[in-house]
Scaffold this motif. Structure first.
Motif, PDB file in Angstrom:
ATOM      1  N   UNK A  57      26.324  -9.101  23.096  1.00 56.01           N
ATOM      2  CA  UNK A  57      24.915  -8.765  22.845  1.00 56.01           C
ATOM      3  C   UNK A  57      24.185 -10.019  22.373  1.00 56.01           C
ATOM      4  N   UNK A  58      23.114 -10.402  23.078  1.00 58.28           N
ATOM      5  CA  UNK A  58      22.422 -11.642  22.745  1.00 58.28           C
ATOM      6  C   UNK A  58      21.538 -11.535  21.508  1.00 58.28           C
ATOM      7  N   UNK A  59      20.934 -10.372  21.288  1.00 60.08           N
ATOM      8  CA  UNK A  59      20.041 -10.227  20.140  1.00 60.08           C
ATOM      9  C   UNK A  59      20.869 -10.178  18.841  1.00 60.08           C
ATOM     10  N   UNK A  60      20.639 -11.123  17.900  1.00 56.45           N
ATOM     11  CA  UNK A  60      21.482 -11.197  16.698  1.00 56.45           C
ATOM     12  C   UNK A  60      21.474  -9.911  15.860  1.00 56.45           C
ATOM     13  N   UNK A  61      20.298  -9.278  15.736  1.00 59.70           N
ATOM     14  CA  UNK A  61      20.227  -8.055  14.920  1.00 59.70           C
ATOM     15  C   UNK A  61      21.041  -6.939  15.566  1.00 59.70           C
ATOM     16  N   UNK A  62      20.941  -6.824  16.879  1.00 62.42           N
ATOM     17  CA  UNK A  62      21.701  -5.789  17.586  1.00 62.42           C
ATOM     18  C   UNK A  62      23.192  -6.103  17.560  1.00 62.42           C
ATOM     19  N   UNK A  63      23.534  -7.395  17.663  1.00 61.07           N
ATOM     20  CA  UNK A  63      24.951  -7.793  17.590  1.00 61.07           C
ATOM     21  C   UNK A  63      25.513  -7.470  16.207  1.00 61.07           C
ATOM     22  N   UNK A  64      24.731  -7.784  15.156  1.00 61.19           N
ATOM     23  CA  UNK A  64      25.185  -7.492  13.788  1.00 61.19           C
ATOM     24  C   UNK A  64      25.393  -5.995  13.616  1.00 61.19           C
ATOM     25  N   UNK A  65      24.468  -5.210  14.142  1.00 54.49           N
ATOM     26  CA  UNK A  65      24.582  -3.746  14.033  1.00 54.49           C
ATOM     27  C   UNK A  65      25.858  -3.270  14.724  1.00 54.49           C
ATOM     28  N   UNK A  66      26.159  -3.849  15.876  1.00 59.57           N
ATOM     29  CA  UNK A  66      27.366  -3.452  16.608  1.00 59.57           C
ATOM     30  C   UNK A  66      28.624  -3.836  15.820  1.00 59.57           C
ATOM     31  N   UNK A  67      28.598  -5.008  15.162  1.00 61.55           N
ATOM     32  CA  UNK A  67      29.774  -5.467  14.411  1.00 61.55           C
ATOM     33  C   UNK A  67      30.048  -4.590  13.185  1.00 61.55           C
ATOM     34  N   UNK A  68      29.010  -3.884  12.701  1.00 63.14           N
ATOM     35  CA  UNK A  68      29.197  -3.019  11.530  1.00 63.14           C
ATOM     36  C   UNK A  68      30.133  -1.849  11.805  1.00 63.14           C
ATOM     37  N   UNK A  69      30.431  -1.591  13.080  1.00 60.66           N
ATOM     38  CA  UNK A  69      31.412  -0.542  13.355  1.00 60.66           C
ATOM     39  C   UNK A  69      32.820  -1.040  13.011  1.00 60.66           C
ATOM     40  N   UNK A  70      32.975  -2.370  12.861  1.00 54.77           N
ATOM     41  CA  UNK A  70      34.308  -2.930  12.589  1.00 54.77           C
ATOM     42  C   UNK A  70      34.460  -3.548  11.202  1.00 54.77           C
ATOM     43  N   UNK A  71      33.353  -4.043  10.633  1.00 61.89           N
ATOM     44  CA  UNK A  71      33.411  -4.635   9.289  1.00 61.89           C
ATOM     45  C   UNK A  71      32.233  -4.091   8.465  1.00 61.89           C
ATOM     46  N   UNK A  72      32.407  -3.989   7.133  1.00 63.92           N
ATOM     47  CA  UNK A  72      31.338  -3.391   6.322  1.00 63.92           C
ATOM     48  C   UNK A  72      30.091  -4.254   6.156  1.00 63.92           C
ATOM     49  N   UNK A  73      30.241  -5.593   6.212  1.00 62.10           N
ATOM     50  CA  UNK A  73      29.091  -6.472   6.002  1.00 62.10           C
ATOM     51  C   UNK A  73      29.148  -7.639   6.988  1.00 62.10           C
ATOM     52  N   UNK A  74      27.978  -8.012   7.500  1.00 64.86           N
ATOM     53  CA  UNK A  74      27.877  -9.119   8.460  1.00 64.86           C
ATOM     54  C   UNK A  74      26.716 -10.025   8.064  1.00 64.86           C
ATOM     55  N   UNK A  75      26.934 -11.338   8.108  1.00 62.61           N
ATOM     56  CA  UNK A  75      25.834 -12.298   8.017  1.00 62.61           C
ATOM     57  C   UNK A  75      25.859 -13.118   9.300  1.00 62.61           C
ATOM     58  N   UNK A  76      24.778 -13.069  10.077  1.00 65.39           N
ATOM     59  CA  UNK A  76      24.663 -13.927  11.260  1.00 65.39           C
ATOM     60  C   UNK A  76      23.787 -15.107  10.865  1.00 65.39           C
ATOM     61  N   UNK A  77      24.320 -16.327  10.986  1.00 69.07           N
ATOM     62  CA  UNK A  77      23.484 -17.493  10.688  1.00 69.07           C
ATOM     63  C   UNK A  77      22.755 -17.912  11.963  1.00 69.07           C
TER      64      UNK A  77
END
Ligand code: ADP
Length: 295
Positions: free
Chosen positions: A190-210
């Protein structure tokens, strides 16, 4: 008190007008050897930001190995758990051209030996406030370190670089995942960082995309995402910006600072580092970060 498990490399950097093509030889302008490796860089960043830091890693029994060890010692990183193994140290062969573009070959060397933990490593991780992991060493060792942290209830921060598919077990043992925007896209498709972060939340509780000069984006399960702008500064060398950010963030979180303020502080630290040349050489000390952060 922070434990870092990861890579130590000597960066061998040639500066040229234009990088050579295959079969071509060009004359470079300048050559530098700079201590690097994402693990060692994060360790230096965290130590300079004010924490007690132990580096779990490996160097070779060559001249680069002793140079890498003393560079860590010099920044106040505890190197008791940095082994010296037979053979060459990890090296990164970097060609930087006048446009600021680069081409890099990384030879893992001693880093390839980090496939398991010693009893001392496990004890060090268990006693830490946070464990910092990256992916420049073999996955089985990274996984063993993440498991040790999980068993002791130690917060694990994983920088998924270089980007690669991650075993579900590693993500399950990760508390905070810190991809840059390219790694976030590679992990999720997923190219959009916010959408990618949202998708990663299914696997980890917290995400920071720099997001480089655009700052960073924090996402946690059950909360609205937060964007933290970068400081407006003139960047001269962004190498190591992400490692400075992670090291400073880990220190601030370990001190009990809430996430939004910890992100602001990390952003001040990385903004200082991009205004100076070098990766670990440009990393700021605590008083500078406090000064820049206004705290
Ligand atoms: P990486 O080095 O891993 O690619 P980024 O480039 O995303 O990481 O940078 C990490 C952080 O460093 C950013 O979130 C930002 O706070 C800071 N940073 C990076 N580039 C700049 C810049 N040009 N100006 C100010 N801050 C920057």
């Amino acid at each position: 008190h922070i434990a870092v498990f990861g890579s130590t490399n000597m960066d061998l950097v040639a500066y040229v007008a234009k990088a050579p093509q295959r079969g071509e030889t060009v004359t470079g302008r300048e050559f530098r050897t700079l201590p690097g490796g994402k693990g060692a860089n994060q360790a230096v960043a965290a130590a300079r930001a004010g924490a007690t830091v132990a580096m779990i890693g490996a160097v070779g029994n060559d001249a680069f190995g002793s140079g890498l060890r003393s560079a860590l010692d010099h920044s106040g990183v505890d190197t008791d758990l940095l082994r010296t193994v037979e053979g060459p140290s990890g090296t990164a062969h970097i060609v930087v051209d006048d446009d600021g573009g680069n081409a890099i070959v990384v030879v893992p060397g001693a880093n390839a030996s980090l496939t398991a933990l010693s009893a001392g490593d496990t004890a060090e991780i268990a006693a830490a406030d946070a464990l910092l992991l990256q992916l420049e060493t073999p996955l089985e060792g990274v996984l063993a370190a993440a498991r040790a942290a999980r068993e002791s209830g130690v917060r694990t921060l994983l920088t998924p670089a270089p980007a690669q598919p991650l075993p579900p077990e590693l993500l399950a043992a990760t508390d905070l995942l810190l991809p840059n925007e390219h790694e976030a896209a590679a992990l999720t498709g997923i190219d959009d960082p916010a959408a990618a972060a949202a998708a990663l939340l299914s696997q980890v509780p917290e995400v920071v995309v720099t997001l480089g000069a655009a700052g960073s984006l924090y996402a946690a399960r059950g909360a609205a995402p937060v964007t933290v702008p970068a400081r407006r500064v003139t960047a001269v060398d962004t190498t190591g910006a992400g490692d400075t950010f992670v090291g400073a963030l880990a220190v601030s979180l370990a001190e009990g600072t809430p996430m939004p303020q910890a992100l602001e502080w990390a952003s001040a630290a990385s903004a200082l580092s991009v205004q100076r040349p070098g990766a670990s050489a440009s990393m700021p000390y605590r008083t500078e970060i406090d000064g820049a952060a206004g705290g």
